[in-house]
Design an enzyme around this catalytic site. Structure first.
Site, PDB file in Angstrom:
ATOM      1  N   SER A 237      21.315  30.142  26.422  1.00  0.00           N
ATOM      2  CA  SER A 237      21.264  31.354  25.607  1.00  0.00           C
ATOM      3  C   SER A 237      22.667  31.828  25.246  1.00  0.00           C
ATOM      4  O   SER A 237      23.659  31.398  25.848  1.00  0.00           O
ATOM      5  CB  SER A 237      20.538  32.461  26.367  1.00  0.00           C
ATOM      6  OG  SER A 237      21.316  32.875  27.492  1.00  0.00           O
TER       7      SER A 237
ATOM      8  N   GLU B 193      15.729  36.467  19.012  1.00  0.00           N
ATOM      9  CA  GLU B 193      15.169  35.158  19.347  1.00  0.00           C
ATOM     10  C   GLU B 193      14.070  35.342  20.397  1.00  0.00           C
ATOM     11  O   GLU B 193      14.343  35.661  21.553  1.00  0.00           O
ATOM     12  CB  GLU B 193      16.261  34.224  19.885  1.00  0.00           C
ATOM     13  CG  GLU B 193      15.774  32.812  20.134  1.00  0.00           C
ATOM     14  CD  GLU B 193      16.858  31.907  20.701  1.00  0.00           C
ATOM     15  OE1 GLU B 193      16.800  30.693  20.433  1.00  0.00           O
ATOM     16  OE2 GLU B 193      17.737  32.401  21.419  1.00  0.00           O
TER      17      GLU B 193
ATOM     18  N   CYS C 104      15.554  25.965  20.298  1.00  0.00           N
ATOM     19  CA  CYS C 104      16.588  26.778  19.652  1.00  0.00           C
ATOM     20  C   CYS C 104      16.650  26.560  18.146  1.00  0.00           C
ATOM     21  O   CYS C 104      17.177  27.399  17.416  1.00  0.00           O
ATOM     22  CB  CYS C 104      17.949  26.519  20.289  1.00  0.00           C
ATOM     23  SG  CYS C 104      18.410  24.785  20.386  1.00  0.00           S
TER      24      CYS C 104
ATOM     25  N   LYS D  86      24.580  20.950  36.545  1.00  0.00           N
ATOM     26  CA  LYS D  86      23.625  21.905  37.113  1.00  0.00           C
ATOM     27  C   LYS D  86      22.404  21.978  36.202  1.00  0.00           C
ATOM     28  O   LYS D  86      22.472  22.529  35.114  1.00  0.00           O
ATOM     29  CB  LYS D  86      24.224  23.310  37.226  1.00  0.00           C
ATOM     30  CG  LYS D  86      23.290  24.277  37.973  1.00  0.00           C
ATOM     31  CD  LYS D  86      23.548  25.739  37.661  1.00  0.00           C
ATOM     32  CE  LYS D  86      22.704  26.227  36.522  1.00  0.00           C
ATOM     33  NZ  LYS D  86      21.243  26.303  36.827  1.00  0.00           N
ATOM     34  N   PRO D  87      21.252  21.437  36.631  1.00  0.00           N
ATOM     35  CA  PRO D  87      20.043  21.612  35.836  1.00  0.00           C
ATOM     36  C   PRO D  87      19.488  23.010  36.042  1.00  0.00           C
ATOM     37  O   PRO D  87      19.841  23.700  37.008  1.00  0.00           O
ATOM     38  CB  PRO D  87      19.095  20.548  36.410  1.00  0.00           C
ATOM     39  CG  PRO D  87      19.516  20.414  37.839  1.00  0.00           C
ATOM     40  CD  PRO D  87      21.004  20.664  37.859  1.00  0.00           C
ATOM     41  N   SER D  88      18.607  23.429  35.143  1.00  0.00           N
ATOM     42  CA  SER D  88      17.911  24.693  35.372  1.00  0.00           C
ATOM     43  C   SER D  88      17.193  24.624  36.709  1.00  0.00           C
ATOM     44  O   SER D  88      16.546  23.624  37.031  1.00  0.00           O
ATOM     45  CB  SER D  88      16.900  24.956  34.261  1.00  0.00           C
ATOM     46  OG  SER D  88      16.017  25.999  34.625  1.00  0.00           O
ATOM     47  N   GLU D  89      17.297  25.693  37.481  1.00  0.00           N
ATOM     48  CA  GLU D  89      16.606  25.716  38.769  1.00  0.00           C
ATOM     49  C   GLU D  89      15.093  25.676  38.606  1.00  0.00           C
ATOM     50  O   GLU D  89      14.358  25.332  39.541  1.00  0.00           O
ATOM     51  CB  GLU D  89      17.016  26.945  39.589  1.00  0.00           C
ATOM     52  CG  GLU D  89      16.759  28.282  38.938  1.00  0.00           C
ATOM     53  CD  GLU D  89      17.937  28.781  38.108  1.00  0.00           C
ATOM     54  OE1 GLU D  89      18.144  30.002  38.079  1.00  0.00           O
ATOM     55  OE2 GLU D  89      18.645  27.948  37.507  1.00  0.00           O
TER      56      GLU D  89
ATOM     57  N   PRO E 160      19.469  23.404  30.160  1.00  0.00           N
ATOM     58  CA  PRO E 160      18.417  24.419  30.116  1.00  0.00           C
ATOM     59  C   PRO E 160      17.077  23.875  30.596  1.00  0.00           C
ATOM     60  O   PRO E 160      16.933  22.688  30.913  1.00  0.00           O
ATOM     61  CB  PRO E 160      18.361  24.764  28.631  1.00  0.00           C
ATOM     62  CG  PRO E 160      18.618  23.428  27.970  1.00  0.00           C
ATOM     63  CD  PRO E 160      19.614  22.713  28.852  1.00  0.00           C
ATOM     64  N   TRP E 161      16.074  24.761  30.538  1.00  0.00           N
ATOM     65  CA  TRP E 161      14.746  24.387  31.031  1.00  0.00           C
ATOM     66  C   TRP E 161      13.819  23.852  29.953  1.00  0.00           C
ATOM     67  O   TRP E 161      12.779  23.304  30.266  1.00  0.00           O
ATOM     68  CB  TRP E 161      14.074  25.583  31.707  1.00  0.00           C
ATOM     69  CG  TRP E 161      14.124  26.891  30.960  1.00  0.00           C
ATOM     70  CD1 TRP E 161      14.918  27.955  31.253  1.00  0.00           C
ATOM     71  CD2 TRP E 161      13.335  27.280  29.825  1.00  0.00           C
ATOM     72  NE1 TRP E 161      14.683  28.984  30.367  1.00  0.00           N
ATOM     73  CE2 TRP E 161      13.715  28.594  29.478  1.00  0.00           C
ATOM     74  CE3 TRP E 161      12.340  26.654  29.068  1.00  0.00           C
ATOM     75  CZ2 TRP E 161      13.142  29.287  28.411  1.00  0.00           C
ATOM     76  CZ3 TRP E 161      11.764  27.335  28.001  1.00  0.00           C
ATOM     77  CH2 TRP E 161      12.171  28.641  27.687  1.00  0.00           C
TER      78      TRP E 161
ATOM     79  N   GLU F 242      26.371  25.089  23.178  1.00  0.00           N
ATOM     80  CA  GLU F 242      25.226  24.892  22.286  1.00  0.00           C
ATOM     81  C   GLU F 242      24.219  25.961  22.677  1.00  0.00           C
ATOM     82  O   GLU F 242      23.549  25.858  23.706  1.00  0.00           O
ATOM     83  CB  GLU F 242      24.641  23.484  22.450  1.00  0.00           C
ATOM     84  CG  GLU F 242      23.793  23.034  21.270  1.00  0.00           C
ATOM     85  CD  GLU F 242      22.353  23.512  21.349  1.00  0.00           C
ATOM     86  OE1 GLU F 242      22.067  24.562  20.709  1.00  0.00           O
ATOM     87  OE2 GLU F 242      21.543  22.881  22.017  1.00  0.00           O
TER      88      GLU F 242
END
Length: 496
Positions: A247, A399, A302, A194-197, A169-170, A268
């Site tokens: 998410s 959330e 989170c 794959k990282p968050s773009e 995630p970012w 997660e």
């Protein structure tokens, strides 16, 4: 705007430190950076200034296929290495991050808008994760070899699962990458990440700096949108397990795509952590705890302490203490001295949080402090406390993932437990009490993967992190993470 909503906060702005050398432009496949098959690019923005830092490729399914092919080619040789050999690689990665700490912290802050203290903690935790996993890789504990059937000797083998797809995630770019890379490699797997773009820079920088330490193909990184790169990773027939931190919606899509090839999934996901404050609690400590744990990383966490349930007899006193604490929070850009929280990660997320605050107003709840955007460049929102929230109001279950904490009341211990558990999430919670019996019984009744007593959001690398219900399954950190990225094989020898 009511009197309580008048702007109390300003952004402390500092001259941005020079961003360290950016990682190479391209996909990291087979031990080197290569051109993407796509000519499309994604802007990488500094959310504290709204300036474009650089661009990265909007990767394709073909890029993923090439990365998976490299991971498959490297799989058997890496799996055949000894735990000691893999441990040595993880320790070397930790040393490289340590040696380049300033560059990583500056790059992370620029890409996420984090204050210096948060970026520093992220990098320190990433280093610790690699060092812990290096030790855990050498210390598997399994059922002993023995005769469990007459004249038959059983041996348990712990094997890597193979090729692991990872989606990060970012909110904690390098740290969440470390939470996956360290145990995945430590267990003997190869991976495609794959990282968050939105926040790929520190992950790509890591790949650049460790390229000579990790055999080619063992670690591969593909940038691009989730609907393309993430989906292909999840459905790819040669990916043996896919792991995501993200998410609930993203986790559902990953699990659905993975179902076609019946691969294992490690999820997660989100959270809505209740903070249950009993009448006998140290109210000042609880208020300070919510200040720290509810607004760490701007609430983009989170496990954030975002939903307070306080006993009705002490609600007014606690709320007063909490509002005072939150009114004193400093908001600032990276590099601003003493800044506690920074910007939201992006314009889109900033607008989502503001829309959620508009819904709070429409629902008639009281905004005791904050509740507004902060004028000027950057995606900054005031630290916010919402009070007089009734049971089952939307804010108790949605959330928001921003600097927003709500306060509601309860009458009995049973009601507190029931209300805390009514959320779809099951990641984290905390209990605040001086009663030793209550501190033992209430956590056992709460349906959350981590429950703190008289603290919140304290993470230890040796202890597992993960949730129940809508927050997913699987465990990060601890030796349980290496278990999750391994498989068990039973070999039985007939001695008769």
């Amino acid at each position: 705007m009511t009197t309580a909503e008048k702007t109390l906060f300003t952004v402390l702005r500092a001259d941005a430190p020079p961003v360290p050398s950016l990682p190479p432009f391209g996909q990291f496949i087979g031990g080197q950076f290569v051109a993407s098959t796509s000519t499309e690019k994604v802007d990488v923005v500094n959310p504290a200034t709204e300036e474009v830092l650089t661009q990265v490729p909007a990767g394709t399914a073909e890029d993923v296929d090439a990365a998976v092919e490299a991971a498959v080619a490297a799989r058997d040789a890496w799996a055949a290495t000894t735990p000691r050999d893999r441990s040595a690689v993880l320790l070397r990665i930790a040393d490289i991050i340590e040696a380049n700490r300033e560059a990583f912290e500056t790059l992370e802050a620029a890409n996420t808008g984090k204050p210096a203290a948060v970026a520093e903690d992220d990098i320190s935790s990433a280093i610790d994760t690699f060092r812990f996993s290096a030790g855990a890789a050498r210390a598997y504990s399994t059922l002993g070899s023995d005769d469990y059937a007459e004249n038959h000797t059983s041996v348990i083998h712990r094997e890597p699962v193979g090729v692991v797809g990872v989606i990060t995630p970012w909110n904690y770019p390098l740290l969440m990458a470390a939470w996956k890379i360290a145990p995945v490699l430590g267990a003997g797997n190869t991976l495609v990440l794959k990282p968050s773009e939105q926040t790929p820079l520190t992950t790509l920088k890591l790949a650049e700096l460790i390229a000579d330490e990790v055999p080619a193909g063992v670690l591969n990184i593909v940038t691009g949108p989730g609907r393309v790169v993430g989906n292909r990773l999840s459905e790819h027939p040669r990916v043996d397990l896919v792991a995501i931190t993200g998410s609930v919606g993203s986790g559902q899509k990953v699990a659905a795509a993975a179902a076609g090839s019946v691969k294992r999934v490690h999820l997660e996901l989100g959270g809505k952590a209740p903070v249950v404050v009993f009448a006998d609690a140290d109210l000042e400590a609880a208020a300070k705890g919510v200040r720290s744990a509810g607004f760490w990383n701007g609430g983009q966490e989170c496990g954030a302490a975002c939903r307070v349930l306080v006993h009705e007899s002490v609600a007014d006193k606690f709320t007063g203490l909490l509002v005072k604490e939150i009114s004193e929070i400093t908001v600032g850009t990276p590099g601003a001295e003493d800044a506690e929280i920074g910007s939201m990660i992006s314009k889109a997320h900033y607008e989502r949080v503001l829309a959620a605050l508009d819904d709070v107003r429409k629902d008639g709840h009281t905004i005791a402090v904050g509740g507004n955007a902060i004028e000027g460049p950057g995606y900054f929102i005031e630290p916010t406390v919402i009070t007089n929230v009734p049971a089952q109001a939307p804010i108790t279950s949605n959330e928001i993932f921003g600097p927003v904490v709500s306060v509601e009341t309860f009458s009995t211990d049973e009601e507190a437990v029931e209300r805390a558990n009514e959320t779809i999430y099951g990641l984290a919670a905390s209990v605040w009490t001086k009663d030793s019996a209550r501190s033992l019984t209430v956590p056992r009744k709460l349906d959350f993967g981590t429950v703190w007593v008289n603290s919140h959001l304290v993470i230890a690398t040796e202890m597992p992190w993960g949730g129940f219900k809508g927050s997913g399954y699987g465990r990060d950190l601890s030796s349980y993470a290496l278990d999750d990225f391994s498989r068990t094989k039973h070999v039985m020898y007939n001695r008769g």
